[in-house]
Design a protein around this motif. Structure first.
Motif, PDB file in Angstrom:
ATOM      1  N   ALA A 121       0.811  -1.219   0.000  1.00  0.00           N
ATOM      2  CA  ALA A 121       0.000   0.000   0.000  1.00  0.00           C
ATOM      3  C   ALA A 121       0.847   1.273   0.000  1.00  0.00           C
ATOM      4  CB  ALA A 121      -0.935   0.005   1.210  1.00  0.00           C
ATOM      5  N   PHE A 122       2.096   1.184   0.446  1.00  0.00           N
ATOM      6  CA  PHE A 122       2.953   2.367   0.452  1.00  0.00           C
ATOM      7  C   PHE A 122       3.443   2.721  -0.949  1.00  0.00           C
ATOM      8  CE2 PHE A 122       3.941   0.848   4.942  1.00  0.00           C
ATOM      9  CZ  PHE A 122       3.048   1.728   5.530  1.00  0.00           C
ATOM     10  N   GLY A 123       3.306   1.816  -1.893  1.00  0.00           N
ATOM     11  CA  GLY A 123       3.530   2.137  -3.293  1.00  0.00           C
ATOM     12  C   GLY A 123       4.955   1.997  -3.779  1.00  0.00           C
ATOM     13  N   ILE A 124       5.159   2.497  -5.001  1.00  0.00           N
ATOM     14  CA  ILE A 124       6.463   2.415  -5.657  1.00  0.00           C
ATOM     15  C   ILE A 124       7.433   3.359  -4.949  1.00  0.00           C
ATOM     16  CG2 ILE A 124       7.700   2.690  -7.827  1.00  0.00           C
ATOM     17  CD1 ILE A 124       4.985   2.368  -9.261  1.00  0.00           C
ATOM     18  N   ARG A 125       8.572   2.816  -4.560  1.00  0.00           N
ATOM     19  CA  ARG A 125       9.608   3.564  -3.864  1.00  0.00           C
ATOM     20  C   ARG A 125      10.899   2.764  -3.999  1.00  0.00           C
ATOM     21  NH1 ARG A 125       6.539   0.546  -0.506  1.00  0.00           N
ATOM     22  NH2 ARG A 125       7.416  -0.339   1.406  1.00  0.00           N
ATOM     23  N   PRO A 126      12.031   3.235  -3.475  1.00  0.00           N
ATOM     24  CA  PRO A 126      13.297   2.538  -3.715  1.00  0.00           C
ATOM     25  C   PRO A 126      13.282   1.047  -3.400  1.00  0.00           C
ATOM     26  CG  PRO A 126      13.755   4.710  -2.851  1.00  0.00           C
ATOM     27  CD  PRO A 126      12.261   4.559  -2.828  1.00  0.00           C
ATOM     28  N   VAL A 127      12.659   0.628  -2.290  1.00  0.00           N
ATOM     29  CA  VAL A 127      12.694  -0.785  -1.947  1.00  0.00           C
ATOM     30  C   VAL A 127      11.933  -1.623  -2.973  1.00  0.00           C
ATOM     31  CG1 VAL A 127      10.672  -0.713  -0.410  1.00  0.00           C
ATOM     32  CG2 VAL A 127      12.410  -2.457  -0.075  1.00  0.00           C
ATOM     33  N   LEU A 128      10.849  -1.081  -3.537  1.00  0.00           N
ATOM     34  CA  LEU A 128      10.111  -1.811  -4.583  1.00  0.00           C
ATOM     35  C   LEU A 128      10.900  -1.854  -5.871  1.00  0.00           C
ATOM     36  CD1 LEU A 128       7.357  -3.259  -4.448  1.00  0.00           C
ATOM     37  CD2 LEU A 128       7.695  -1.690  -2.546  1.00  0.00           C
ATOM     38  N   ARG A 129      11.575  -0.767  -6.191  1.00  0.00           N
ATOM     39  CA  ARG A 129      12.424  -0.783  -7.390  1.00  0.00           C
ATOM     40  C   ARG A 129      13.549  -1.805  -7.225  1.00  0.00           C
ATOM     41  NH1 ARG A 129      11.547   4.859  -6.542  1.00  0.00           N
ATOM     42  NH2 ARG A 129      10.115   5.728  -8.091  1.00  0.00           N
ATOM     43  N   ASP A 130      14.092  -1.899  -6.019  1.00  0.00           N
ATOM     44  CA  ASP A 130      15.149  -2.885  -5.774  1.00  0.00           C
ATOM     45  C   ASP A 130      14.641  -4.312  -5.942  1.00  0.00           C
ATOM     46  OD1 ASP A 130      16.951  -0.865  -5.282  1.00  0.00           O
ATOM     47  OD2 ASP A 130      16.873  -1.046  -3.092  1.00  0.00           O
ATOM     48  N   LEU A 131      13.433  -4.593  -5.437  1.00  0.00           N
ATOM     49  CA  LEU A 131      12.856  -5.926  -5.611  1.00  0.00           C
ATOM     50  C   LEU A 131      12.657  -6.235  -7.094  1.00  0.00           C
ATOM     51  CD1 LEU A 131      10.172  -5.956  -2.762  1.00  0.00           C
ATOM     52  CD2 LEU A 131      12.195  -7.423  -2.879  1.00  0.00           C
ATOM     53  N   ALA A 132      12.155  -5.268  -7.844  1.00  0.00           N
ATOM     54  CA  ALA A 132      11.948  -5.466  -9.278  1.00  0.00           C
ATOM     55  C   ALA A 132      13.271  -5.686 -10.001  1.00  0.00           C
ATOM     56  CB  ALA A 132      11.210  -4.268  -9.866  1.00  0.00           C
ATOM     57  N   LEU A 133      14.280  -4.916  -9.648  1.00  0.00           N
ATOM     58  CA  LEU A 133      15.586  -5.067 -10.281  1.00  0.00           C
ATOM     59  C   LEU A 133      16.212  -6.414  -9.943  1.00  0.00           C
ATOM     60  CD1 LEU A 133      16.864  -1.441  -9.670  1.00  0.00           C
ATOM     61  CD2 LEU A 133      16.471  -2.471 -11.915  1.00  0.00           C
ATOM     62  N   GLU A 134      16.054  -6.855  -8.700  1.00  0.00           N
ATOM     63  CA  GLU A 134      16.560  -8.171  -8.307  1.00  0.00           C
ATOM     64  C   GLU A 134      15.888  -9.260  -9.128  1.00  0.00           C
ATOM     65  OE1 GLU A 134      18.512 -11.206  -6.052  1.00  0.00           O
ATOM     66  OE2 GLU A 134      18.893  -9.048  -6.109  1.00  0.00           O
ATOM     67  N   LEU A 135      14.587  -9.177  -9.283  1.00  0.00           N
ATOM     68  CA  LEU A 135      13.862 -10.184 -10.052  1.00  0.00           C
ATOM     69  C   LEU A 135      14.246 -10.116 -11.529  1.00  0.00           C
ATOM     70  CD1 LEU A 135      11.804 -12.416 -10.025  1.00  0.00           C
ATOM     71  CD2 LEU A 135       9.981 -10.701 -10.069  1.00  0.00           C
ATOM     72  N   ALA A 136      14.420  -8.921 -12.055  1.00  0.00           N
ATOM     73  CA  ALA A 136      14.847  -8.784 -13.445  1.00  0.00           C
ATOM     74  C   ALA A 136      16.206  -9.428 -13.682  1.00  0.00           C
ATOM     75  CB  ALA A 136      14.895  -7.306 -13.831  1.00  0.00           C
ATOM     76  N   GLY A 137      17.064  -9.400 -12.671  1.00  0.00           N
ATOM     77  CA  GLY A 137      18.372 -10.020 -12.786  1.00  0.00           C
ATOM     78  C   GLY A 137      18.323 -11.515 -12.992  1.00  0.00           C
ATOM     79  N   HIS A 138      17.171 -12.119 -12.715  1.00  0.00           N
ATOM     80  CA  HIS A 138      16.989 -13.551 -12.937  1.00  0.00           C
ATOM     81  C   HIS A 138      16.332 -13.842 -14.283  1.00  0.00           C
ATOM     82  CE1 HIS A 138      18.232 -14.838  -8.895  1.00  0.00           C
ATOM     83  NE2 HIS A 138      17.693 -13.694  -8.496  1.00  0.00           N
ATOM     84  N   GLY A 139      16.207 -12.802 -15.112  1.00  0.00           N
ATOM     85  CA  GLY A 139      15.759 -13.040 -16.474  1.00  0.00           C
ATOM     86  C   GLY A 139      14.319 -12.680 -16.773  1.00  0.00           C
ATOM     87  N   TYR A 140      13.734 -11.750 -16.008  1.00  0.00           N
ATOM     88  CA  TYR A 140      12.333 -11.401 -16.196  1.00  0.00           C
ATOM     89  C   TYR A 140      12.176  -9.913 -16.504  1.00  0.00           C
ATOM     90  CZ  TYR A 140      11.727 -15.930 -14.037  1.00  0.00           C
ATOM     91  OH  TYR A 140      11.813 -17.275 -13.762  1.00  0.00           O
ATOM     92  N   TYR A 141      11.111  -9.598 -17.268  1.00  0.00           N
ATOM     93  CA  TYR A 141      10.683  -8.218 -17.432  1.00  0.00           C
ATOM     94  C   TYR A 141       9.627  -7.977 -16.361  1.00  0.00           C
ATOM     95  CZ  TYR A 141       8.931  -3.919 -19.597  1.00  0.00           C
ATOM     96  OH  TYR A 141       8.563  -2.609 -19.837  1.00  0.00           O
ATOM     97  N   VAL A 142       9.885  -7.027 -15.482  1.00  0.00           N
ATOM     98  CA  VAL A 142       9.040  -6.824 -14.303  1.00  0.00           C
ATOM     99  C   VAL A 142       8.375  -5.452 -14.388  1.00  0.00           C
ATOM    100  CG1 VAL A 142       8.960  -6.849 -11.785  1.00  0.00           C
ATOM    101  CG2 VAL A 142      10.683  -8.221 -12.990  1.00  0.00           C
ATOM    102  N   LEU A 143       7.061  -5.442 -14.307  1.00  0.00           N
ATOM    103  CA  LEU A 143       6.281  -4.207 -14.372  1.00  0.00           C
ATOM    104  C   LEU A 143       5.626  -3.954 -13.024  1.00  0.00           C
ATOM    105  CD1 LEU A 143       5.139  -1.927 -16.228  1.00  0.00           C
ATOM    106  CD2 LEU A 143       3.168  -3.429 -16.614  1.00  0.00           C
ATOM    107  N   VAL A 144       5.885  -2.781 -12.441  1.00  0.00           N
ATOM    108  CA  VAL A 144       5.363  -2.415 -11.120  1.00  0.00           C
ATOM    109  C   VAL A 144       4.451  -1.200 -11.287  1.00  0.00           C
ATOM    110  CG1 VAL A 144       5.950  -1.879  -8.720  1.00  0.00           C
ATOM    111  CG2 VAL A 144       7.588  -3.140 -10.153  1.00  0.00           C
ATOM    112  N   PRO A 145       3.128  -1.381 -11.246  1.00  0.00           N
ATOM    113  CA  PRO A 145       2.215  -0.249 -11.460  1.00  0.00           C
ATOM    114  C   PRO A 145       1.880   0.483 -10.161  1.00  0.00           C
ATOM    115  CG  PRO A 145       0.947  -2.264 -11.321  1.00  0.00           C
ATOM    116  CD  PRO A 145       2.397  -2.665 -11.150  1.00  0.00           C
TER     117      PRO A 145
END
Length: 247
Positions: A37-61
């Motif tokens: 509920a706190f939304g997109i912020r550095p920690v969410l971007r970090d989670l998305a980037l970590e997941l992308a590093g495993h070979g995924y395109y990650v979309l965080v709306p």
């Protein structure tokens, strides 16, 4: 990993979003990631980037886009226990306004946008989410049974749908992982949920992560539990690898 800010067309205007994807070219399996509920912020971007590093395109709306771009509510750099009550009080009206109709309308738009990105390959996608995002992920997967192959929710209020929960579970065809906080789920309520998953014929794992409180994946809060975050990756990555063919 590269990351960029995007605008997603929806029935109610544009939703801002963050996308992360592998450095190397080509097309990759798509993952829709709902924030807490706190939304997109550095920690969410970090989670998305970590997941992308495993070979995924990650979309965080930003699923609160009707109320403005992220951050919809101004957040401190670190969300301590003293700040949480006021923030939750300000967010609660937005949560209540985010009706099932809005959730499903937005989910259509997010998945349509995700699957048409040039970096995203053909085939099924996955949806994951945190806190209320876990509930949104489950609703999205249930509404798109032919498209969503895997869904995961972490410290999400999946029991909050009440009488509608069984109907939601009955529509799931995706493989499911639910990682619950000890403060959100008792062994008794976990057993009840898992029996409903069994009755619906869902292929799932659903467990309480030891020693956790609500929000355990979020390193910018005092709920953060490093061991539980590692367990989250140990559960999420194999789920995605098996269902999206990205092992």
């Amino acid at each position: 990993m590269p990351g960029k800010t995007l605008l997603i067309p929806t029935a109610d205007g544009q939703a801002d979003a963050f996308a992360a994807f592998p450095e190397h070219g080509g097309r990759h399996p798509g993952v829709l990631l709902y924030p807490d509920a706190f939304g997109i912020r550095p920690v969410l971007r970090d989670l998305a980037l970590e997941l992308a590093g495993h070979g995924y395109y990650v979309l965080v709306p930003n699923f609160f886009h009707r109320h403005g771009p992220t951050p919809v509510v101004k957040l401190p750099e670190y969300i301590g226990e003293e700040a949480r009550p006021e923030l939750v009080a300000r967010l609660m009206p937005l949560i209540k306004a985010h009706t099932a109709e809005r959730v499903l309308s937005d989910a259509d738009a997010y998945l349509r946008f995700l699957t048409t990105q040039p970096e995203v390959g053909a085939g099924p996608v996955a949806v994951t989410g945190y806190c209320i995002g876990g509930l949104l992920a489950m609703r999205t997967a249930a509404a798109h049974p032919g498209q969503v192959a895997a869904v995961a929710g972490f410290h999400g209020p999946v029991g909050a749908d009440g009488p509608d929960r069984r109907r939601l579970l009955s529509r799931l065809t995706a493989r499911v992982h639910l990682g619950h906080a000890e403060t959100d789920m008792t062994p008794e309520t976990l057993g009840e949920l898992n029996r409903e998953l069994d009755a619906a014929g869902v292929d799932y794992t659903s467990e309480i992560y030891p020693g956790t409180v609500h929000g355990f994946t979020m390193s910018d809060t005092d709920a953060f539990n490093p061991s539980a975050l590692r367990l989250h990756w140990e559960r999420l990555l194999p789920l995605l690898g098996h269902t999206l063919g990205n092992r």
